[in-house]
Design a protein around this motif. Structure first.
Motif, PDB file in Angstrom:
ATOM      1  N   ALA A 251      -2.768   0.116  -6.859  1.00 41.40           N
ATOM      2  CA  ALA A 251      -3.226  -0.085  -5.477  1.00 41.40           C
ATOM      3  C   ALA A 251      -2.511  -1.267  -4.844  1.00 41.40           C
ATOM      4  O   ALA A 251      -2.066  -1.200  -3.688  1.00 41.40           O
ATOM      5  CB  ALA A 251      -4.738  -0.301  -5.454  1.00 41.40           C
ATOM      6  N   VAL A 252      -2.387  -2.353  -5.604  1.00 45.13           N
ATOM      7  CA  VAL A 252      -1.665  -3.529  -5.099  1.00 45.13           C
ATOM      8  C   VAL A 252      -0.195  -3.195  -4.876  1.00 45.13           C
ATOM      9  O   VAL A 252       0.397  -3.559  -3.848  1.00 45.13           O
ATOM     10  CB  VAL A 252      -1.813  -4.710  -6.084  1.00 45.13           C
ATOM     11  CG1 VAL A 252      -0.895  -5.858  -5.684  1.00 45.13           C
ATOM     12  CG2 VAL A 252      -3.257  -5.195  -6.128  1.00 45.13           C
ATOM     13  N   GLY A 253       0.407  -2.481  -5.837  1.00 54.26           N
ATOM     14  CA  GLY A 253       1.813  -2.108  -5.700  1.00 54.26           C
ATOM     15  C   GLY A 253       2.062  -1.233  -4.488  1.00 54.26           C
ATOM     16  O   GLY A 253       3.023  -1.445  -3.735  1.00 54.26           O
ATOM     17  N   SER A 254       1.190  -0.253  -4.280  1.00 51.34           N
ATOM     18  CA  SER A 254       1.338   0.635  -3.128  1.00 51.34           C
ATOM     19  C   SER A 254       1.256  -0.135  -1.822  1.00 51.34           C
ATOM     20  O   SER A 254       2.046   0.090  -0.893  1.00 51.34           O
ATOM     21  CB  SER A 254       0.249   1.715  -3.171  1.00 51.34           C
ATOM     22  OG  SER A 254       0.280   2.508  -2.007  1.00 51.34           O
ATOM     23  N   THR A 255       0.322  -1.064  -1.752  1.00 50.85           N
ATOM     24  CA  THR A 255       0.155  -1.847  -0.526  1.00 50.85           C
ATOM     25  C   THR A 255       1.344  -2.770  -0.291  1.00 50.85           C
ATOM     26  O   THR A 255       1.817  -2.918   0.846  1.00 50.85           O
ATOM     27  CB  THR A 255      -1.135  -2.679  -0.609  1.00 50.85           C
ATOM     28  OG1 THR A 255      -2.237  -1.820  -0.921  1.00 50.85           O
ATOM     29  CG2 THR A 255      -1.408  -3.382   0.701  1.00 50.85           C
TER      30      THR A 255
ATOM     31  N   VAL B 207       3.762   7.348  -4.308  1.00 50.95           N
ATOM     32  CA  VAL B 207       3.507   7.683  -5.713  1.00 50.95           C
ATOM     33  C   VAL B 207       2.446   6.756  -6.298  1.00 50.95           C
ATOM     34  O   VAL B 207       1.515   7.199  -6.985  1.00 50.95           O
ATOM     35  CB  VAL B 207       4.809   7.600  -6.537  1.00 50.95           C
ATOM     36  CG1 VAL B 207       4.510   7.729  -8.025  1.00 50.95           C
ATOM     37  CG2 VAL B 207       5.779   8.690  -6.104  1.00 50.95           C
ATOM     38  N   PHE B 208       2.569   5.470  -6.020  1.00 53.23           N
ATOM     39  CA  PHE B 208       1.583   4.499  -6.497  1.00 53.23           C
ATOM     40  C   PHE B 208       0.194   4.823  -5.943  1.00 53.23           C
ATOM     41  O   PHE B 208      -0.809   4.746  -6.656  1.00 53.23           O
ATOM     42  CB  PHE B 208       1.998   3.083  -6.087  1.00 53.23           C
ATOM     43  CG  PHE B 208       2.927   2.420  -7.064  1.00 53.23           C
ATOM     44  CD1 PHE B 208       3.964   3.128  -7.646  1.00 53.23           C
ATOM     45  CD2 PHE B 208       2.783   1.088  -7.392  1.00 53.23           C
ATOM     46  CE1 PHE B 208       4.830   2.531  -8.544  1.00 53.23           C
ATOM     47  CE2 PHE B 208       3.636   0.470  -8.292  1.00 53.23           C
ATOM     48  CZ  PHE B 208       4.663   1.193  -8.869  1.00 53.23           C
ATOM     49  N   SER B 209       0.155   5.169  -4.660  1.00 54.26           N
ATOM     50  CA  SER B 209      -1.122   5.501  -4.029  1.00 54.26           C
ATOM     51  C   SER B 209      -1.737   6.746  -4.668  1.00 54.26           C
ATOM     52  O   SER B 209      -2.950   6.805  -4.905  1.00 54.26           O
ATOM     53  CB  SER B 209      -0.915   5.729  -2.529  1.00 54.26           C
ATOM     54  OG  SER B 209      -2.126   6.070  -1.899  1.00 54.26           O
ATOM     55  N   PHE B 210      -0.893   7.735  -4.968  1.00 58.14           N
ATOM     56  CA  PHE B 210      -1.388   8.957  -5.606  1.00 58.14           C
ATOM     57  C   PHE B 210      -1.932   8.661  -7.000  1.00 58.14           C
ATOM     58  O   PHE B 210      -3.005   9.155  -7.377  1.00 58.14           O
ATOM     59  CB  PHE B 210      -0.264   9.989  -5.692  1.00 58.14           C
ATOM     60  CG  PHE B 210      -0.625  11.209  -6.496  1.00 58.14           C
ATOM     61  CD1 PHE B 210      -1.400  12.216  -5.946  1.00 58.14           C
ATOM     62  CD2 PHE B 210      -0.200  11.340  -7.810  1.00 58.14           C
ATOM     63  CE1 PHE B 210      -1.746  13.337  -6.691  1.00 58.14           C
ATOM     64  CE2 PHE B 210      -0.540  12.454  -8.564  1.00 58.14           C
ATOM     65  CZ  PHE B 210      -1.313  13.454  -8.000  1.00 58.14           C
TER      66      PHE B 210
ATOM     67  N   TYR C 283      -5.697   9.172  -8.220  1.00 60.55           N
ATOM     68  CA  TYR C 283      -5.956  10.125  -9.308  1.00 60.55           C
ATOM     69  C   TYR C 283      -6.752   9.466 -10.434  1.00 60.55           C
ATOM     70  O   TYR C 283      -7.732  10.032 -10.930  1.00 60.55           O
ATOM     71  CB  TYR C 283      -4.626  10.652  -9.835  1.00 60.55           C
ATOM     72  CG  TYR C 283      -4.756  11.642 -10.968  1.00 60.55           C
ATOM     73  CD1 TYR C 283      -5.032  12.982 -10.715  1.00 60.55           C
ATOM     74  CD2 TYR C 283      -4.600  11.236 -12.290  1.00 60.55           C
ATOM     75  CE1 TYR C 283      -5.153  13.895 -11.752  1.00 60.55           C
ATOM     76  CE2 TYR C 283      -4.717  12.138 -13.331  1.00 60.55           C
ATOM     77  CZ  TYR C 283      -4.988  13.466 -13.057  1.00 60.55           C
ATOM     78  OH  TYR C 283      -5.115  14.362 -14.093  1.00 60.55           O
ATOM     79  N   VAL C 284      -6.335   8.263 -10.814  1.00 61.27           N
ATOM     80  CA  VAL C 284      -7.028   7.554 -11.903  1.00 61.27           C
ATOM     81  C   VAL C 284      -8.448   7.194 -11.491  1.00 61.27           C
ATOM     82  O   VAL C 284      -9.399   7.356 -12.264  1.00 61.27           O
ATOM     83  CB  VAL C 284      -6.243   6.287 -12.301  1.00 61.27           C
ATOM     84  CG1 VAL C 284      -7.027   5.472 -13.331  1.00 61.27           C
ATOM     85  CG2 VAL C 284      -4.883   6.661 -12.868  1.00 61.27           C
ATOM     86  N   MET C 285      -8.609   6.719 -10.250  1.00 61.71           N
ATOM     87  CA  MET C 285      -9.939   6.328  -9.785  1.00 61.71           C
ATOM     88  C   MET C 285     -10.861   7.531  -9.675  1.00 61.71           C
ATOM     89  O   MET C 285     -12.059   7.435  -9.973  1.00 61.71           O
ATOM     90  CB  MET C 285      -9.823   5.627  -8.427  1.00 61.71           C
ATOM     91  CG  MET C 285     -11.093   4.904  -8.009  1.00 61.71           C
ATOM     92  SD  MET C 285     -11.507   3.549  -9.123  1.00 61.71           S
ATOM     93  CE  MET C 285     -13.259   3.816  -9.369  1.00 61.71           C
TER      94      MET C 285
ATOM     95  N   SER D 279     -14.613   3.152  -2.235  1.00 56.94           N
ATOM     96  CA  SER D 279     -14.837   1.751  -1.879  1.00 56.94           C
ATOM     97  C   SER D 279     -13.958   0.791  -2.672  1.00 56.94           C
ATOM     98  O   SER D 279     -13.410  -0.166  -2.111  1.00 56.94           O
ATOM     99  CB  SER D 279     -16.312   1.389  -2.086  1.00 56.94           C
ATOM    100  OG  SER D 279     -17.138   2.208  -1.297  1.00 56.94           O
ATOM    101  N   ILE D 280     -13.824   1.016  -3.972  1.00 55.54           N
ATOM    102  CA  ILE D 280     -13.071   0.078  -4.806  1.00 55.54           C
ATOM    103  C   ILE D 280     -11.611   0.014  -4.378  1.00 55.54           C
ATOM    104  O   ILE D 280     -11.046  -1.070  -4.184  1.00 55.54           O
ATOM    105  CB  ILE D 280     -13.185   0.469  -6.293  1.00 55.54           C
ATOM    106  CG1 ILE D 280     -14.625   0.265  -6.771  1.00 55.54           C
ATOM    107  CG2 ILE D 280     -12.223  -0.358  -7.142  1.00 55.54           C
ATOM    108  CD1 ILE D 280     -14.844   0.612  -8.222  1.00 55.54           C
ATOM    109  N   THR D 281     -10.984   1.184  -4.205  1.00 56.97           N
ATOM    110  CA  THR D 281      -9.576   1.193  -3.800  1.00 56.97           C
ATOM    111  C   THR D 281      -9.402   0.630  -2.393  1.00 56.97           C
ATOM    112  O   THR D 281      -8.418  -0.069  -2.119  1.00 56.97           O
ATOM    113  CB  THR D 281      -9.013   2.622  -3.860  1.00 56.97           C
ATOM    114  OG1 THR D 281      -9.863   3.502  -3.109  1.00 56.97           O
ATOM    115  CG2 THR D 281      -8.949   3.113  -5.288  1.00 56.97           C
TER     116      THR D 281
END
Length: 214
Positions: free
Chosen positions: A53-57, A109-112, A116-118, A171-173
């Motif tokens: 999430a941090v990487g995607s942002t 890709v990072f966002s996906f 997916y994991v969450m 909420s977490i993401t």
């Protein structure tokens, strides 16, 4: 006249089995603490979500900064072409745009991956909750169901668990992304112009204060 007995589980339900009136948790802090302890089993997955999430942002924030280089190159080329001292460096602009495309693809890709994991974590938690609640219901004395129907009890449990699962999934993401975005944008603004950043930081609370009086 006969009166319906109120359920120990809470208020009545509207159409579709959903609660008509929301209820506040009796011990919100304690509930949150228990929830985090409950999620402790999925630490690796949560850390993975945090990283992606941090990487995607971060990649999304860097994008506009790189795009500004292409704009600057285009502007300088136009000025040089008009003055007759040069031309537009399209190869440099093309390279910048390719880099920008790569960054946005990595961000997607990072966002996906984090989504997916969450989603997997929230589904596992929901499944575990349903299983434990089902085992709890099987231990409830039969007297309980004399005043509370099985359908009402199951409806309440299903709605609450579904709501919890959706909240965890979103909420977490969103929280991680929002915090990272604020910090990243602030750093980016400071790298561009510390003075303008300071002015913006000062103006924002003043504007909010003035708007509150309108």
């Amino acid at each position: 006249m006969s009166q319906k007995k109120s359920s120990p589980l809470g208020g009545g339900h509207g159409p579709g089995g959903r609660m008509m009136h929301g209820e506040k948790a009796k011990d919100f802090k304690g509930t949150i603490k228990k929830l985090f302890n409950y999620m402790g089993k999925y630490k690796i997955g949560l850390v993975t979500v945090l990283i992606f999430a941090v990487g995607s942002t971060i990649f999304s924030i860097i994008g506009p900064k790189i795009l500004s280089n292409a704009t600057t190159t285009l502007f300088d080329g136009l000025v040089a072409k008009i003055s007759g001292t040069g031309t537009i460096d399209f190869s440099r602009i093309w390279n910048i745009l390719i880099l920008l495309l790569i960054l946005y693809l990595i961000s997607a890709v990072f966002s996906f991956v984090q989504g997916y994991v969450m989603s997997g974590i929230s589904q596992k938690i929901s499944f575990r909750l349903r299983k434990e609640i089902s085992e709890k219901i099987n231990r409830i004395p039969m007297e309980y169901f004399e005043s509370n129907t099985v359908g009402e009890t199951l409806s309440r449990i299903t709605n609450d668990v579904d709501t919890l699962g959706q909240s965890l999934n979103q909420s977490i993401t969103q929280l991680i992304t929002s915090i990272t975005t604020v910090i990243g944008v602030l750093i980016m603004m400071l790298s561009i112009s510390p003075l303008m950043t300071l002015i913006a930081i000062v103006i924002l609370p003043v504007s909010a204060l003035l708007i509150s009086f309108i």
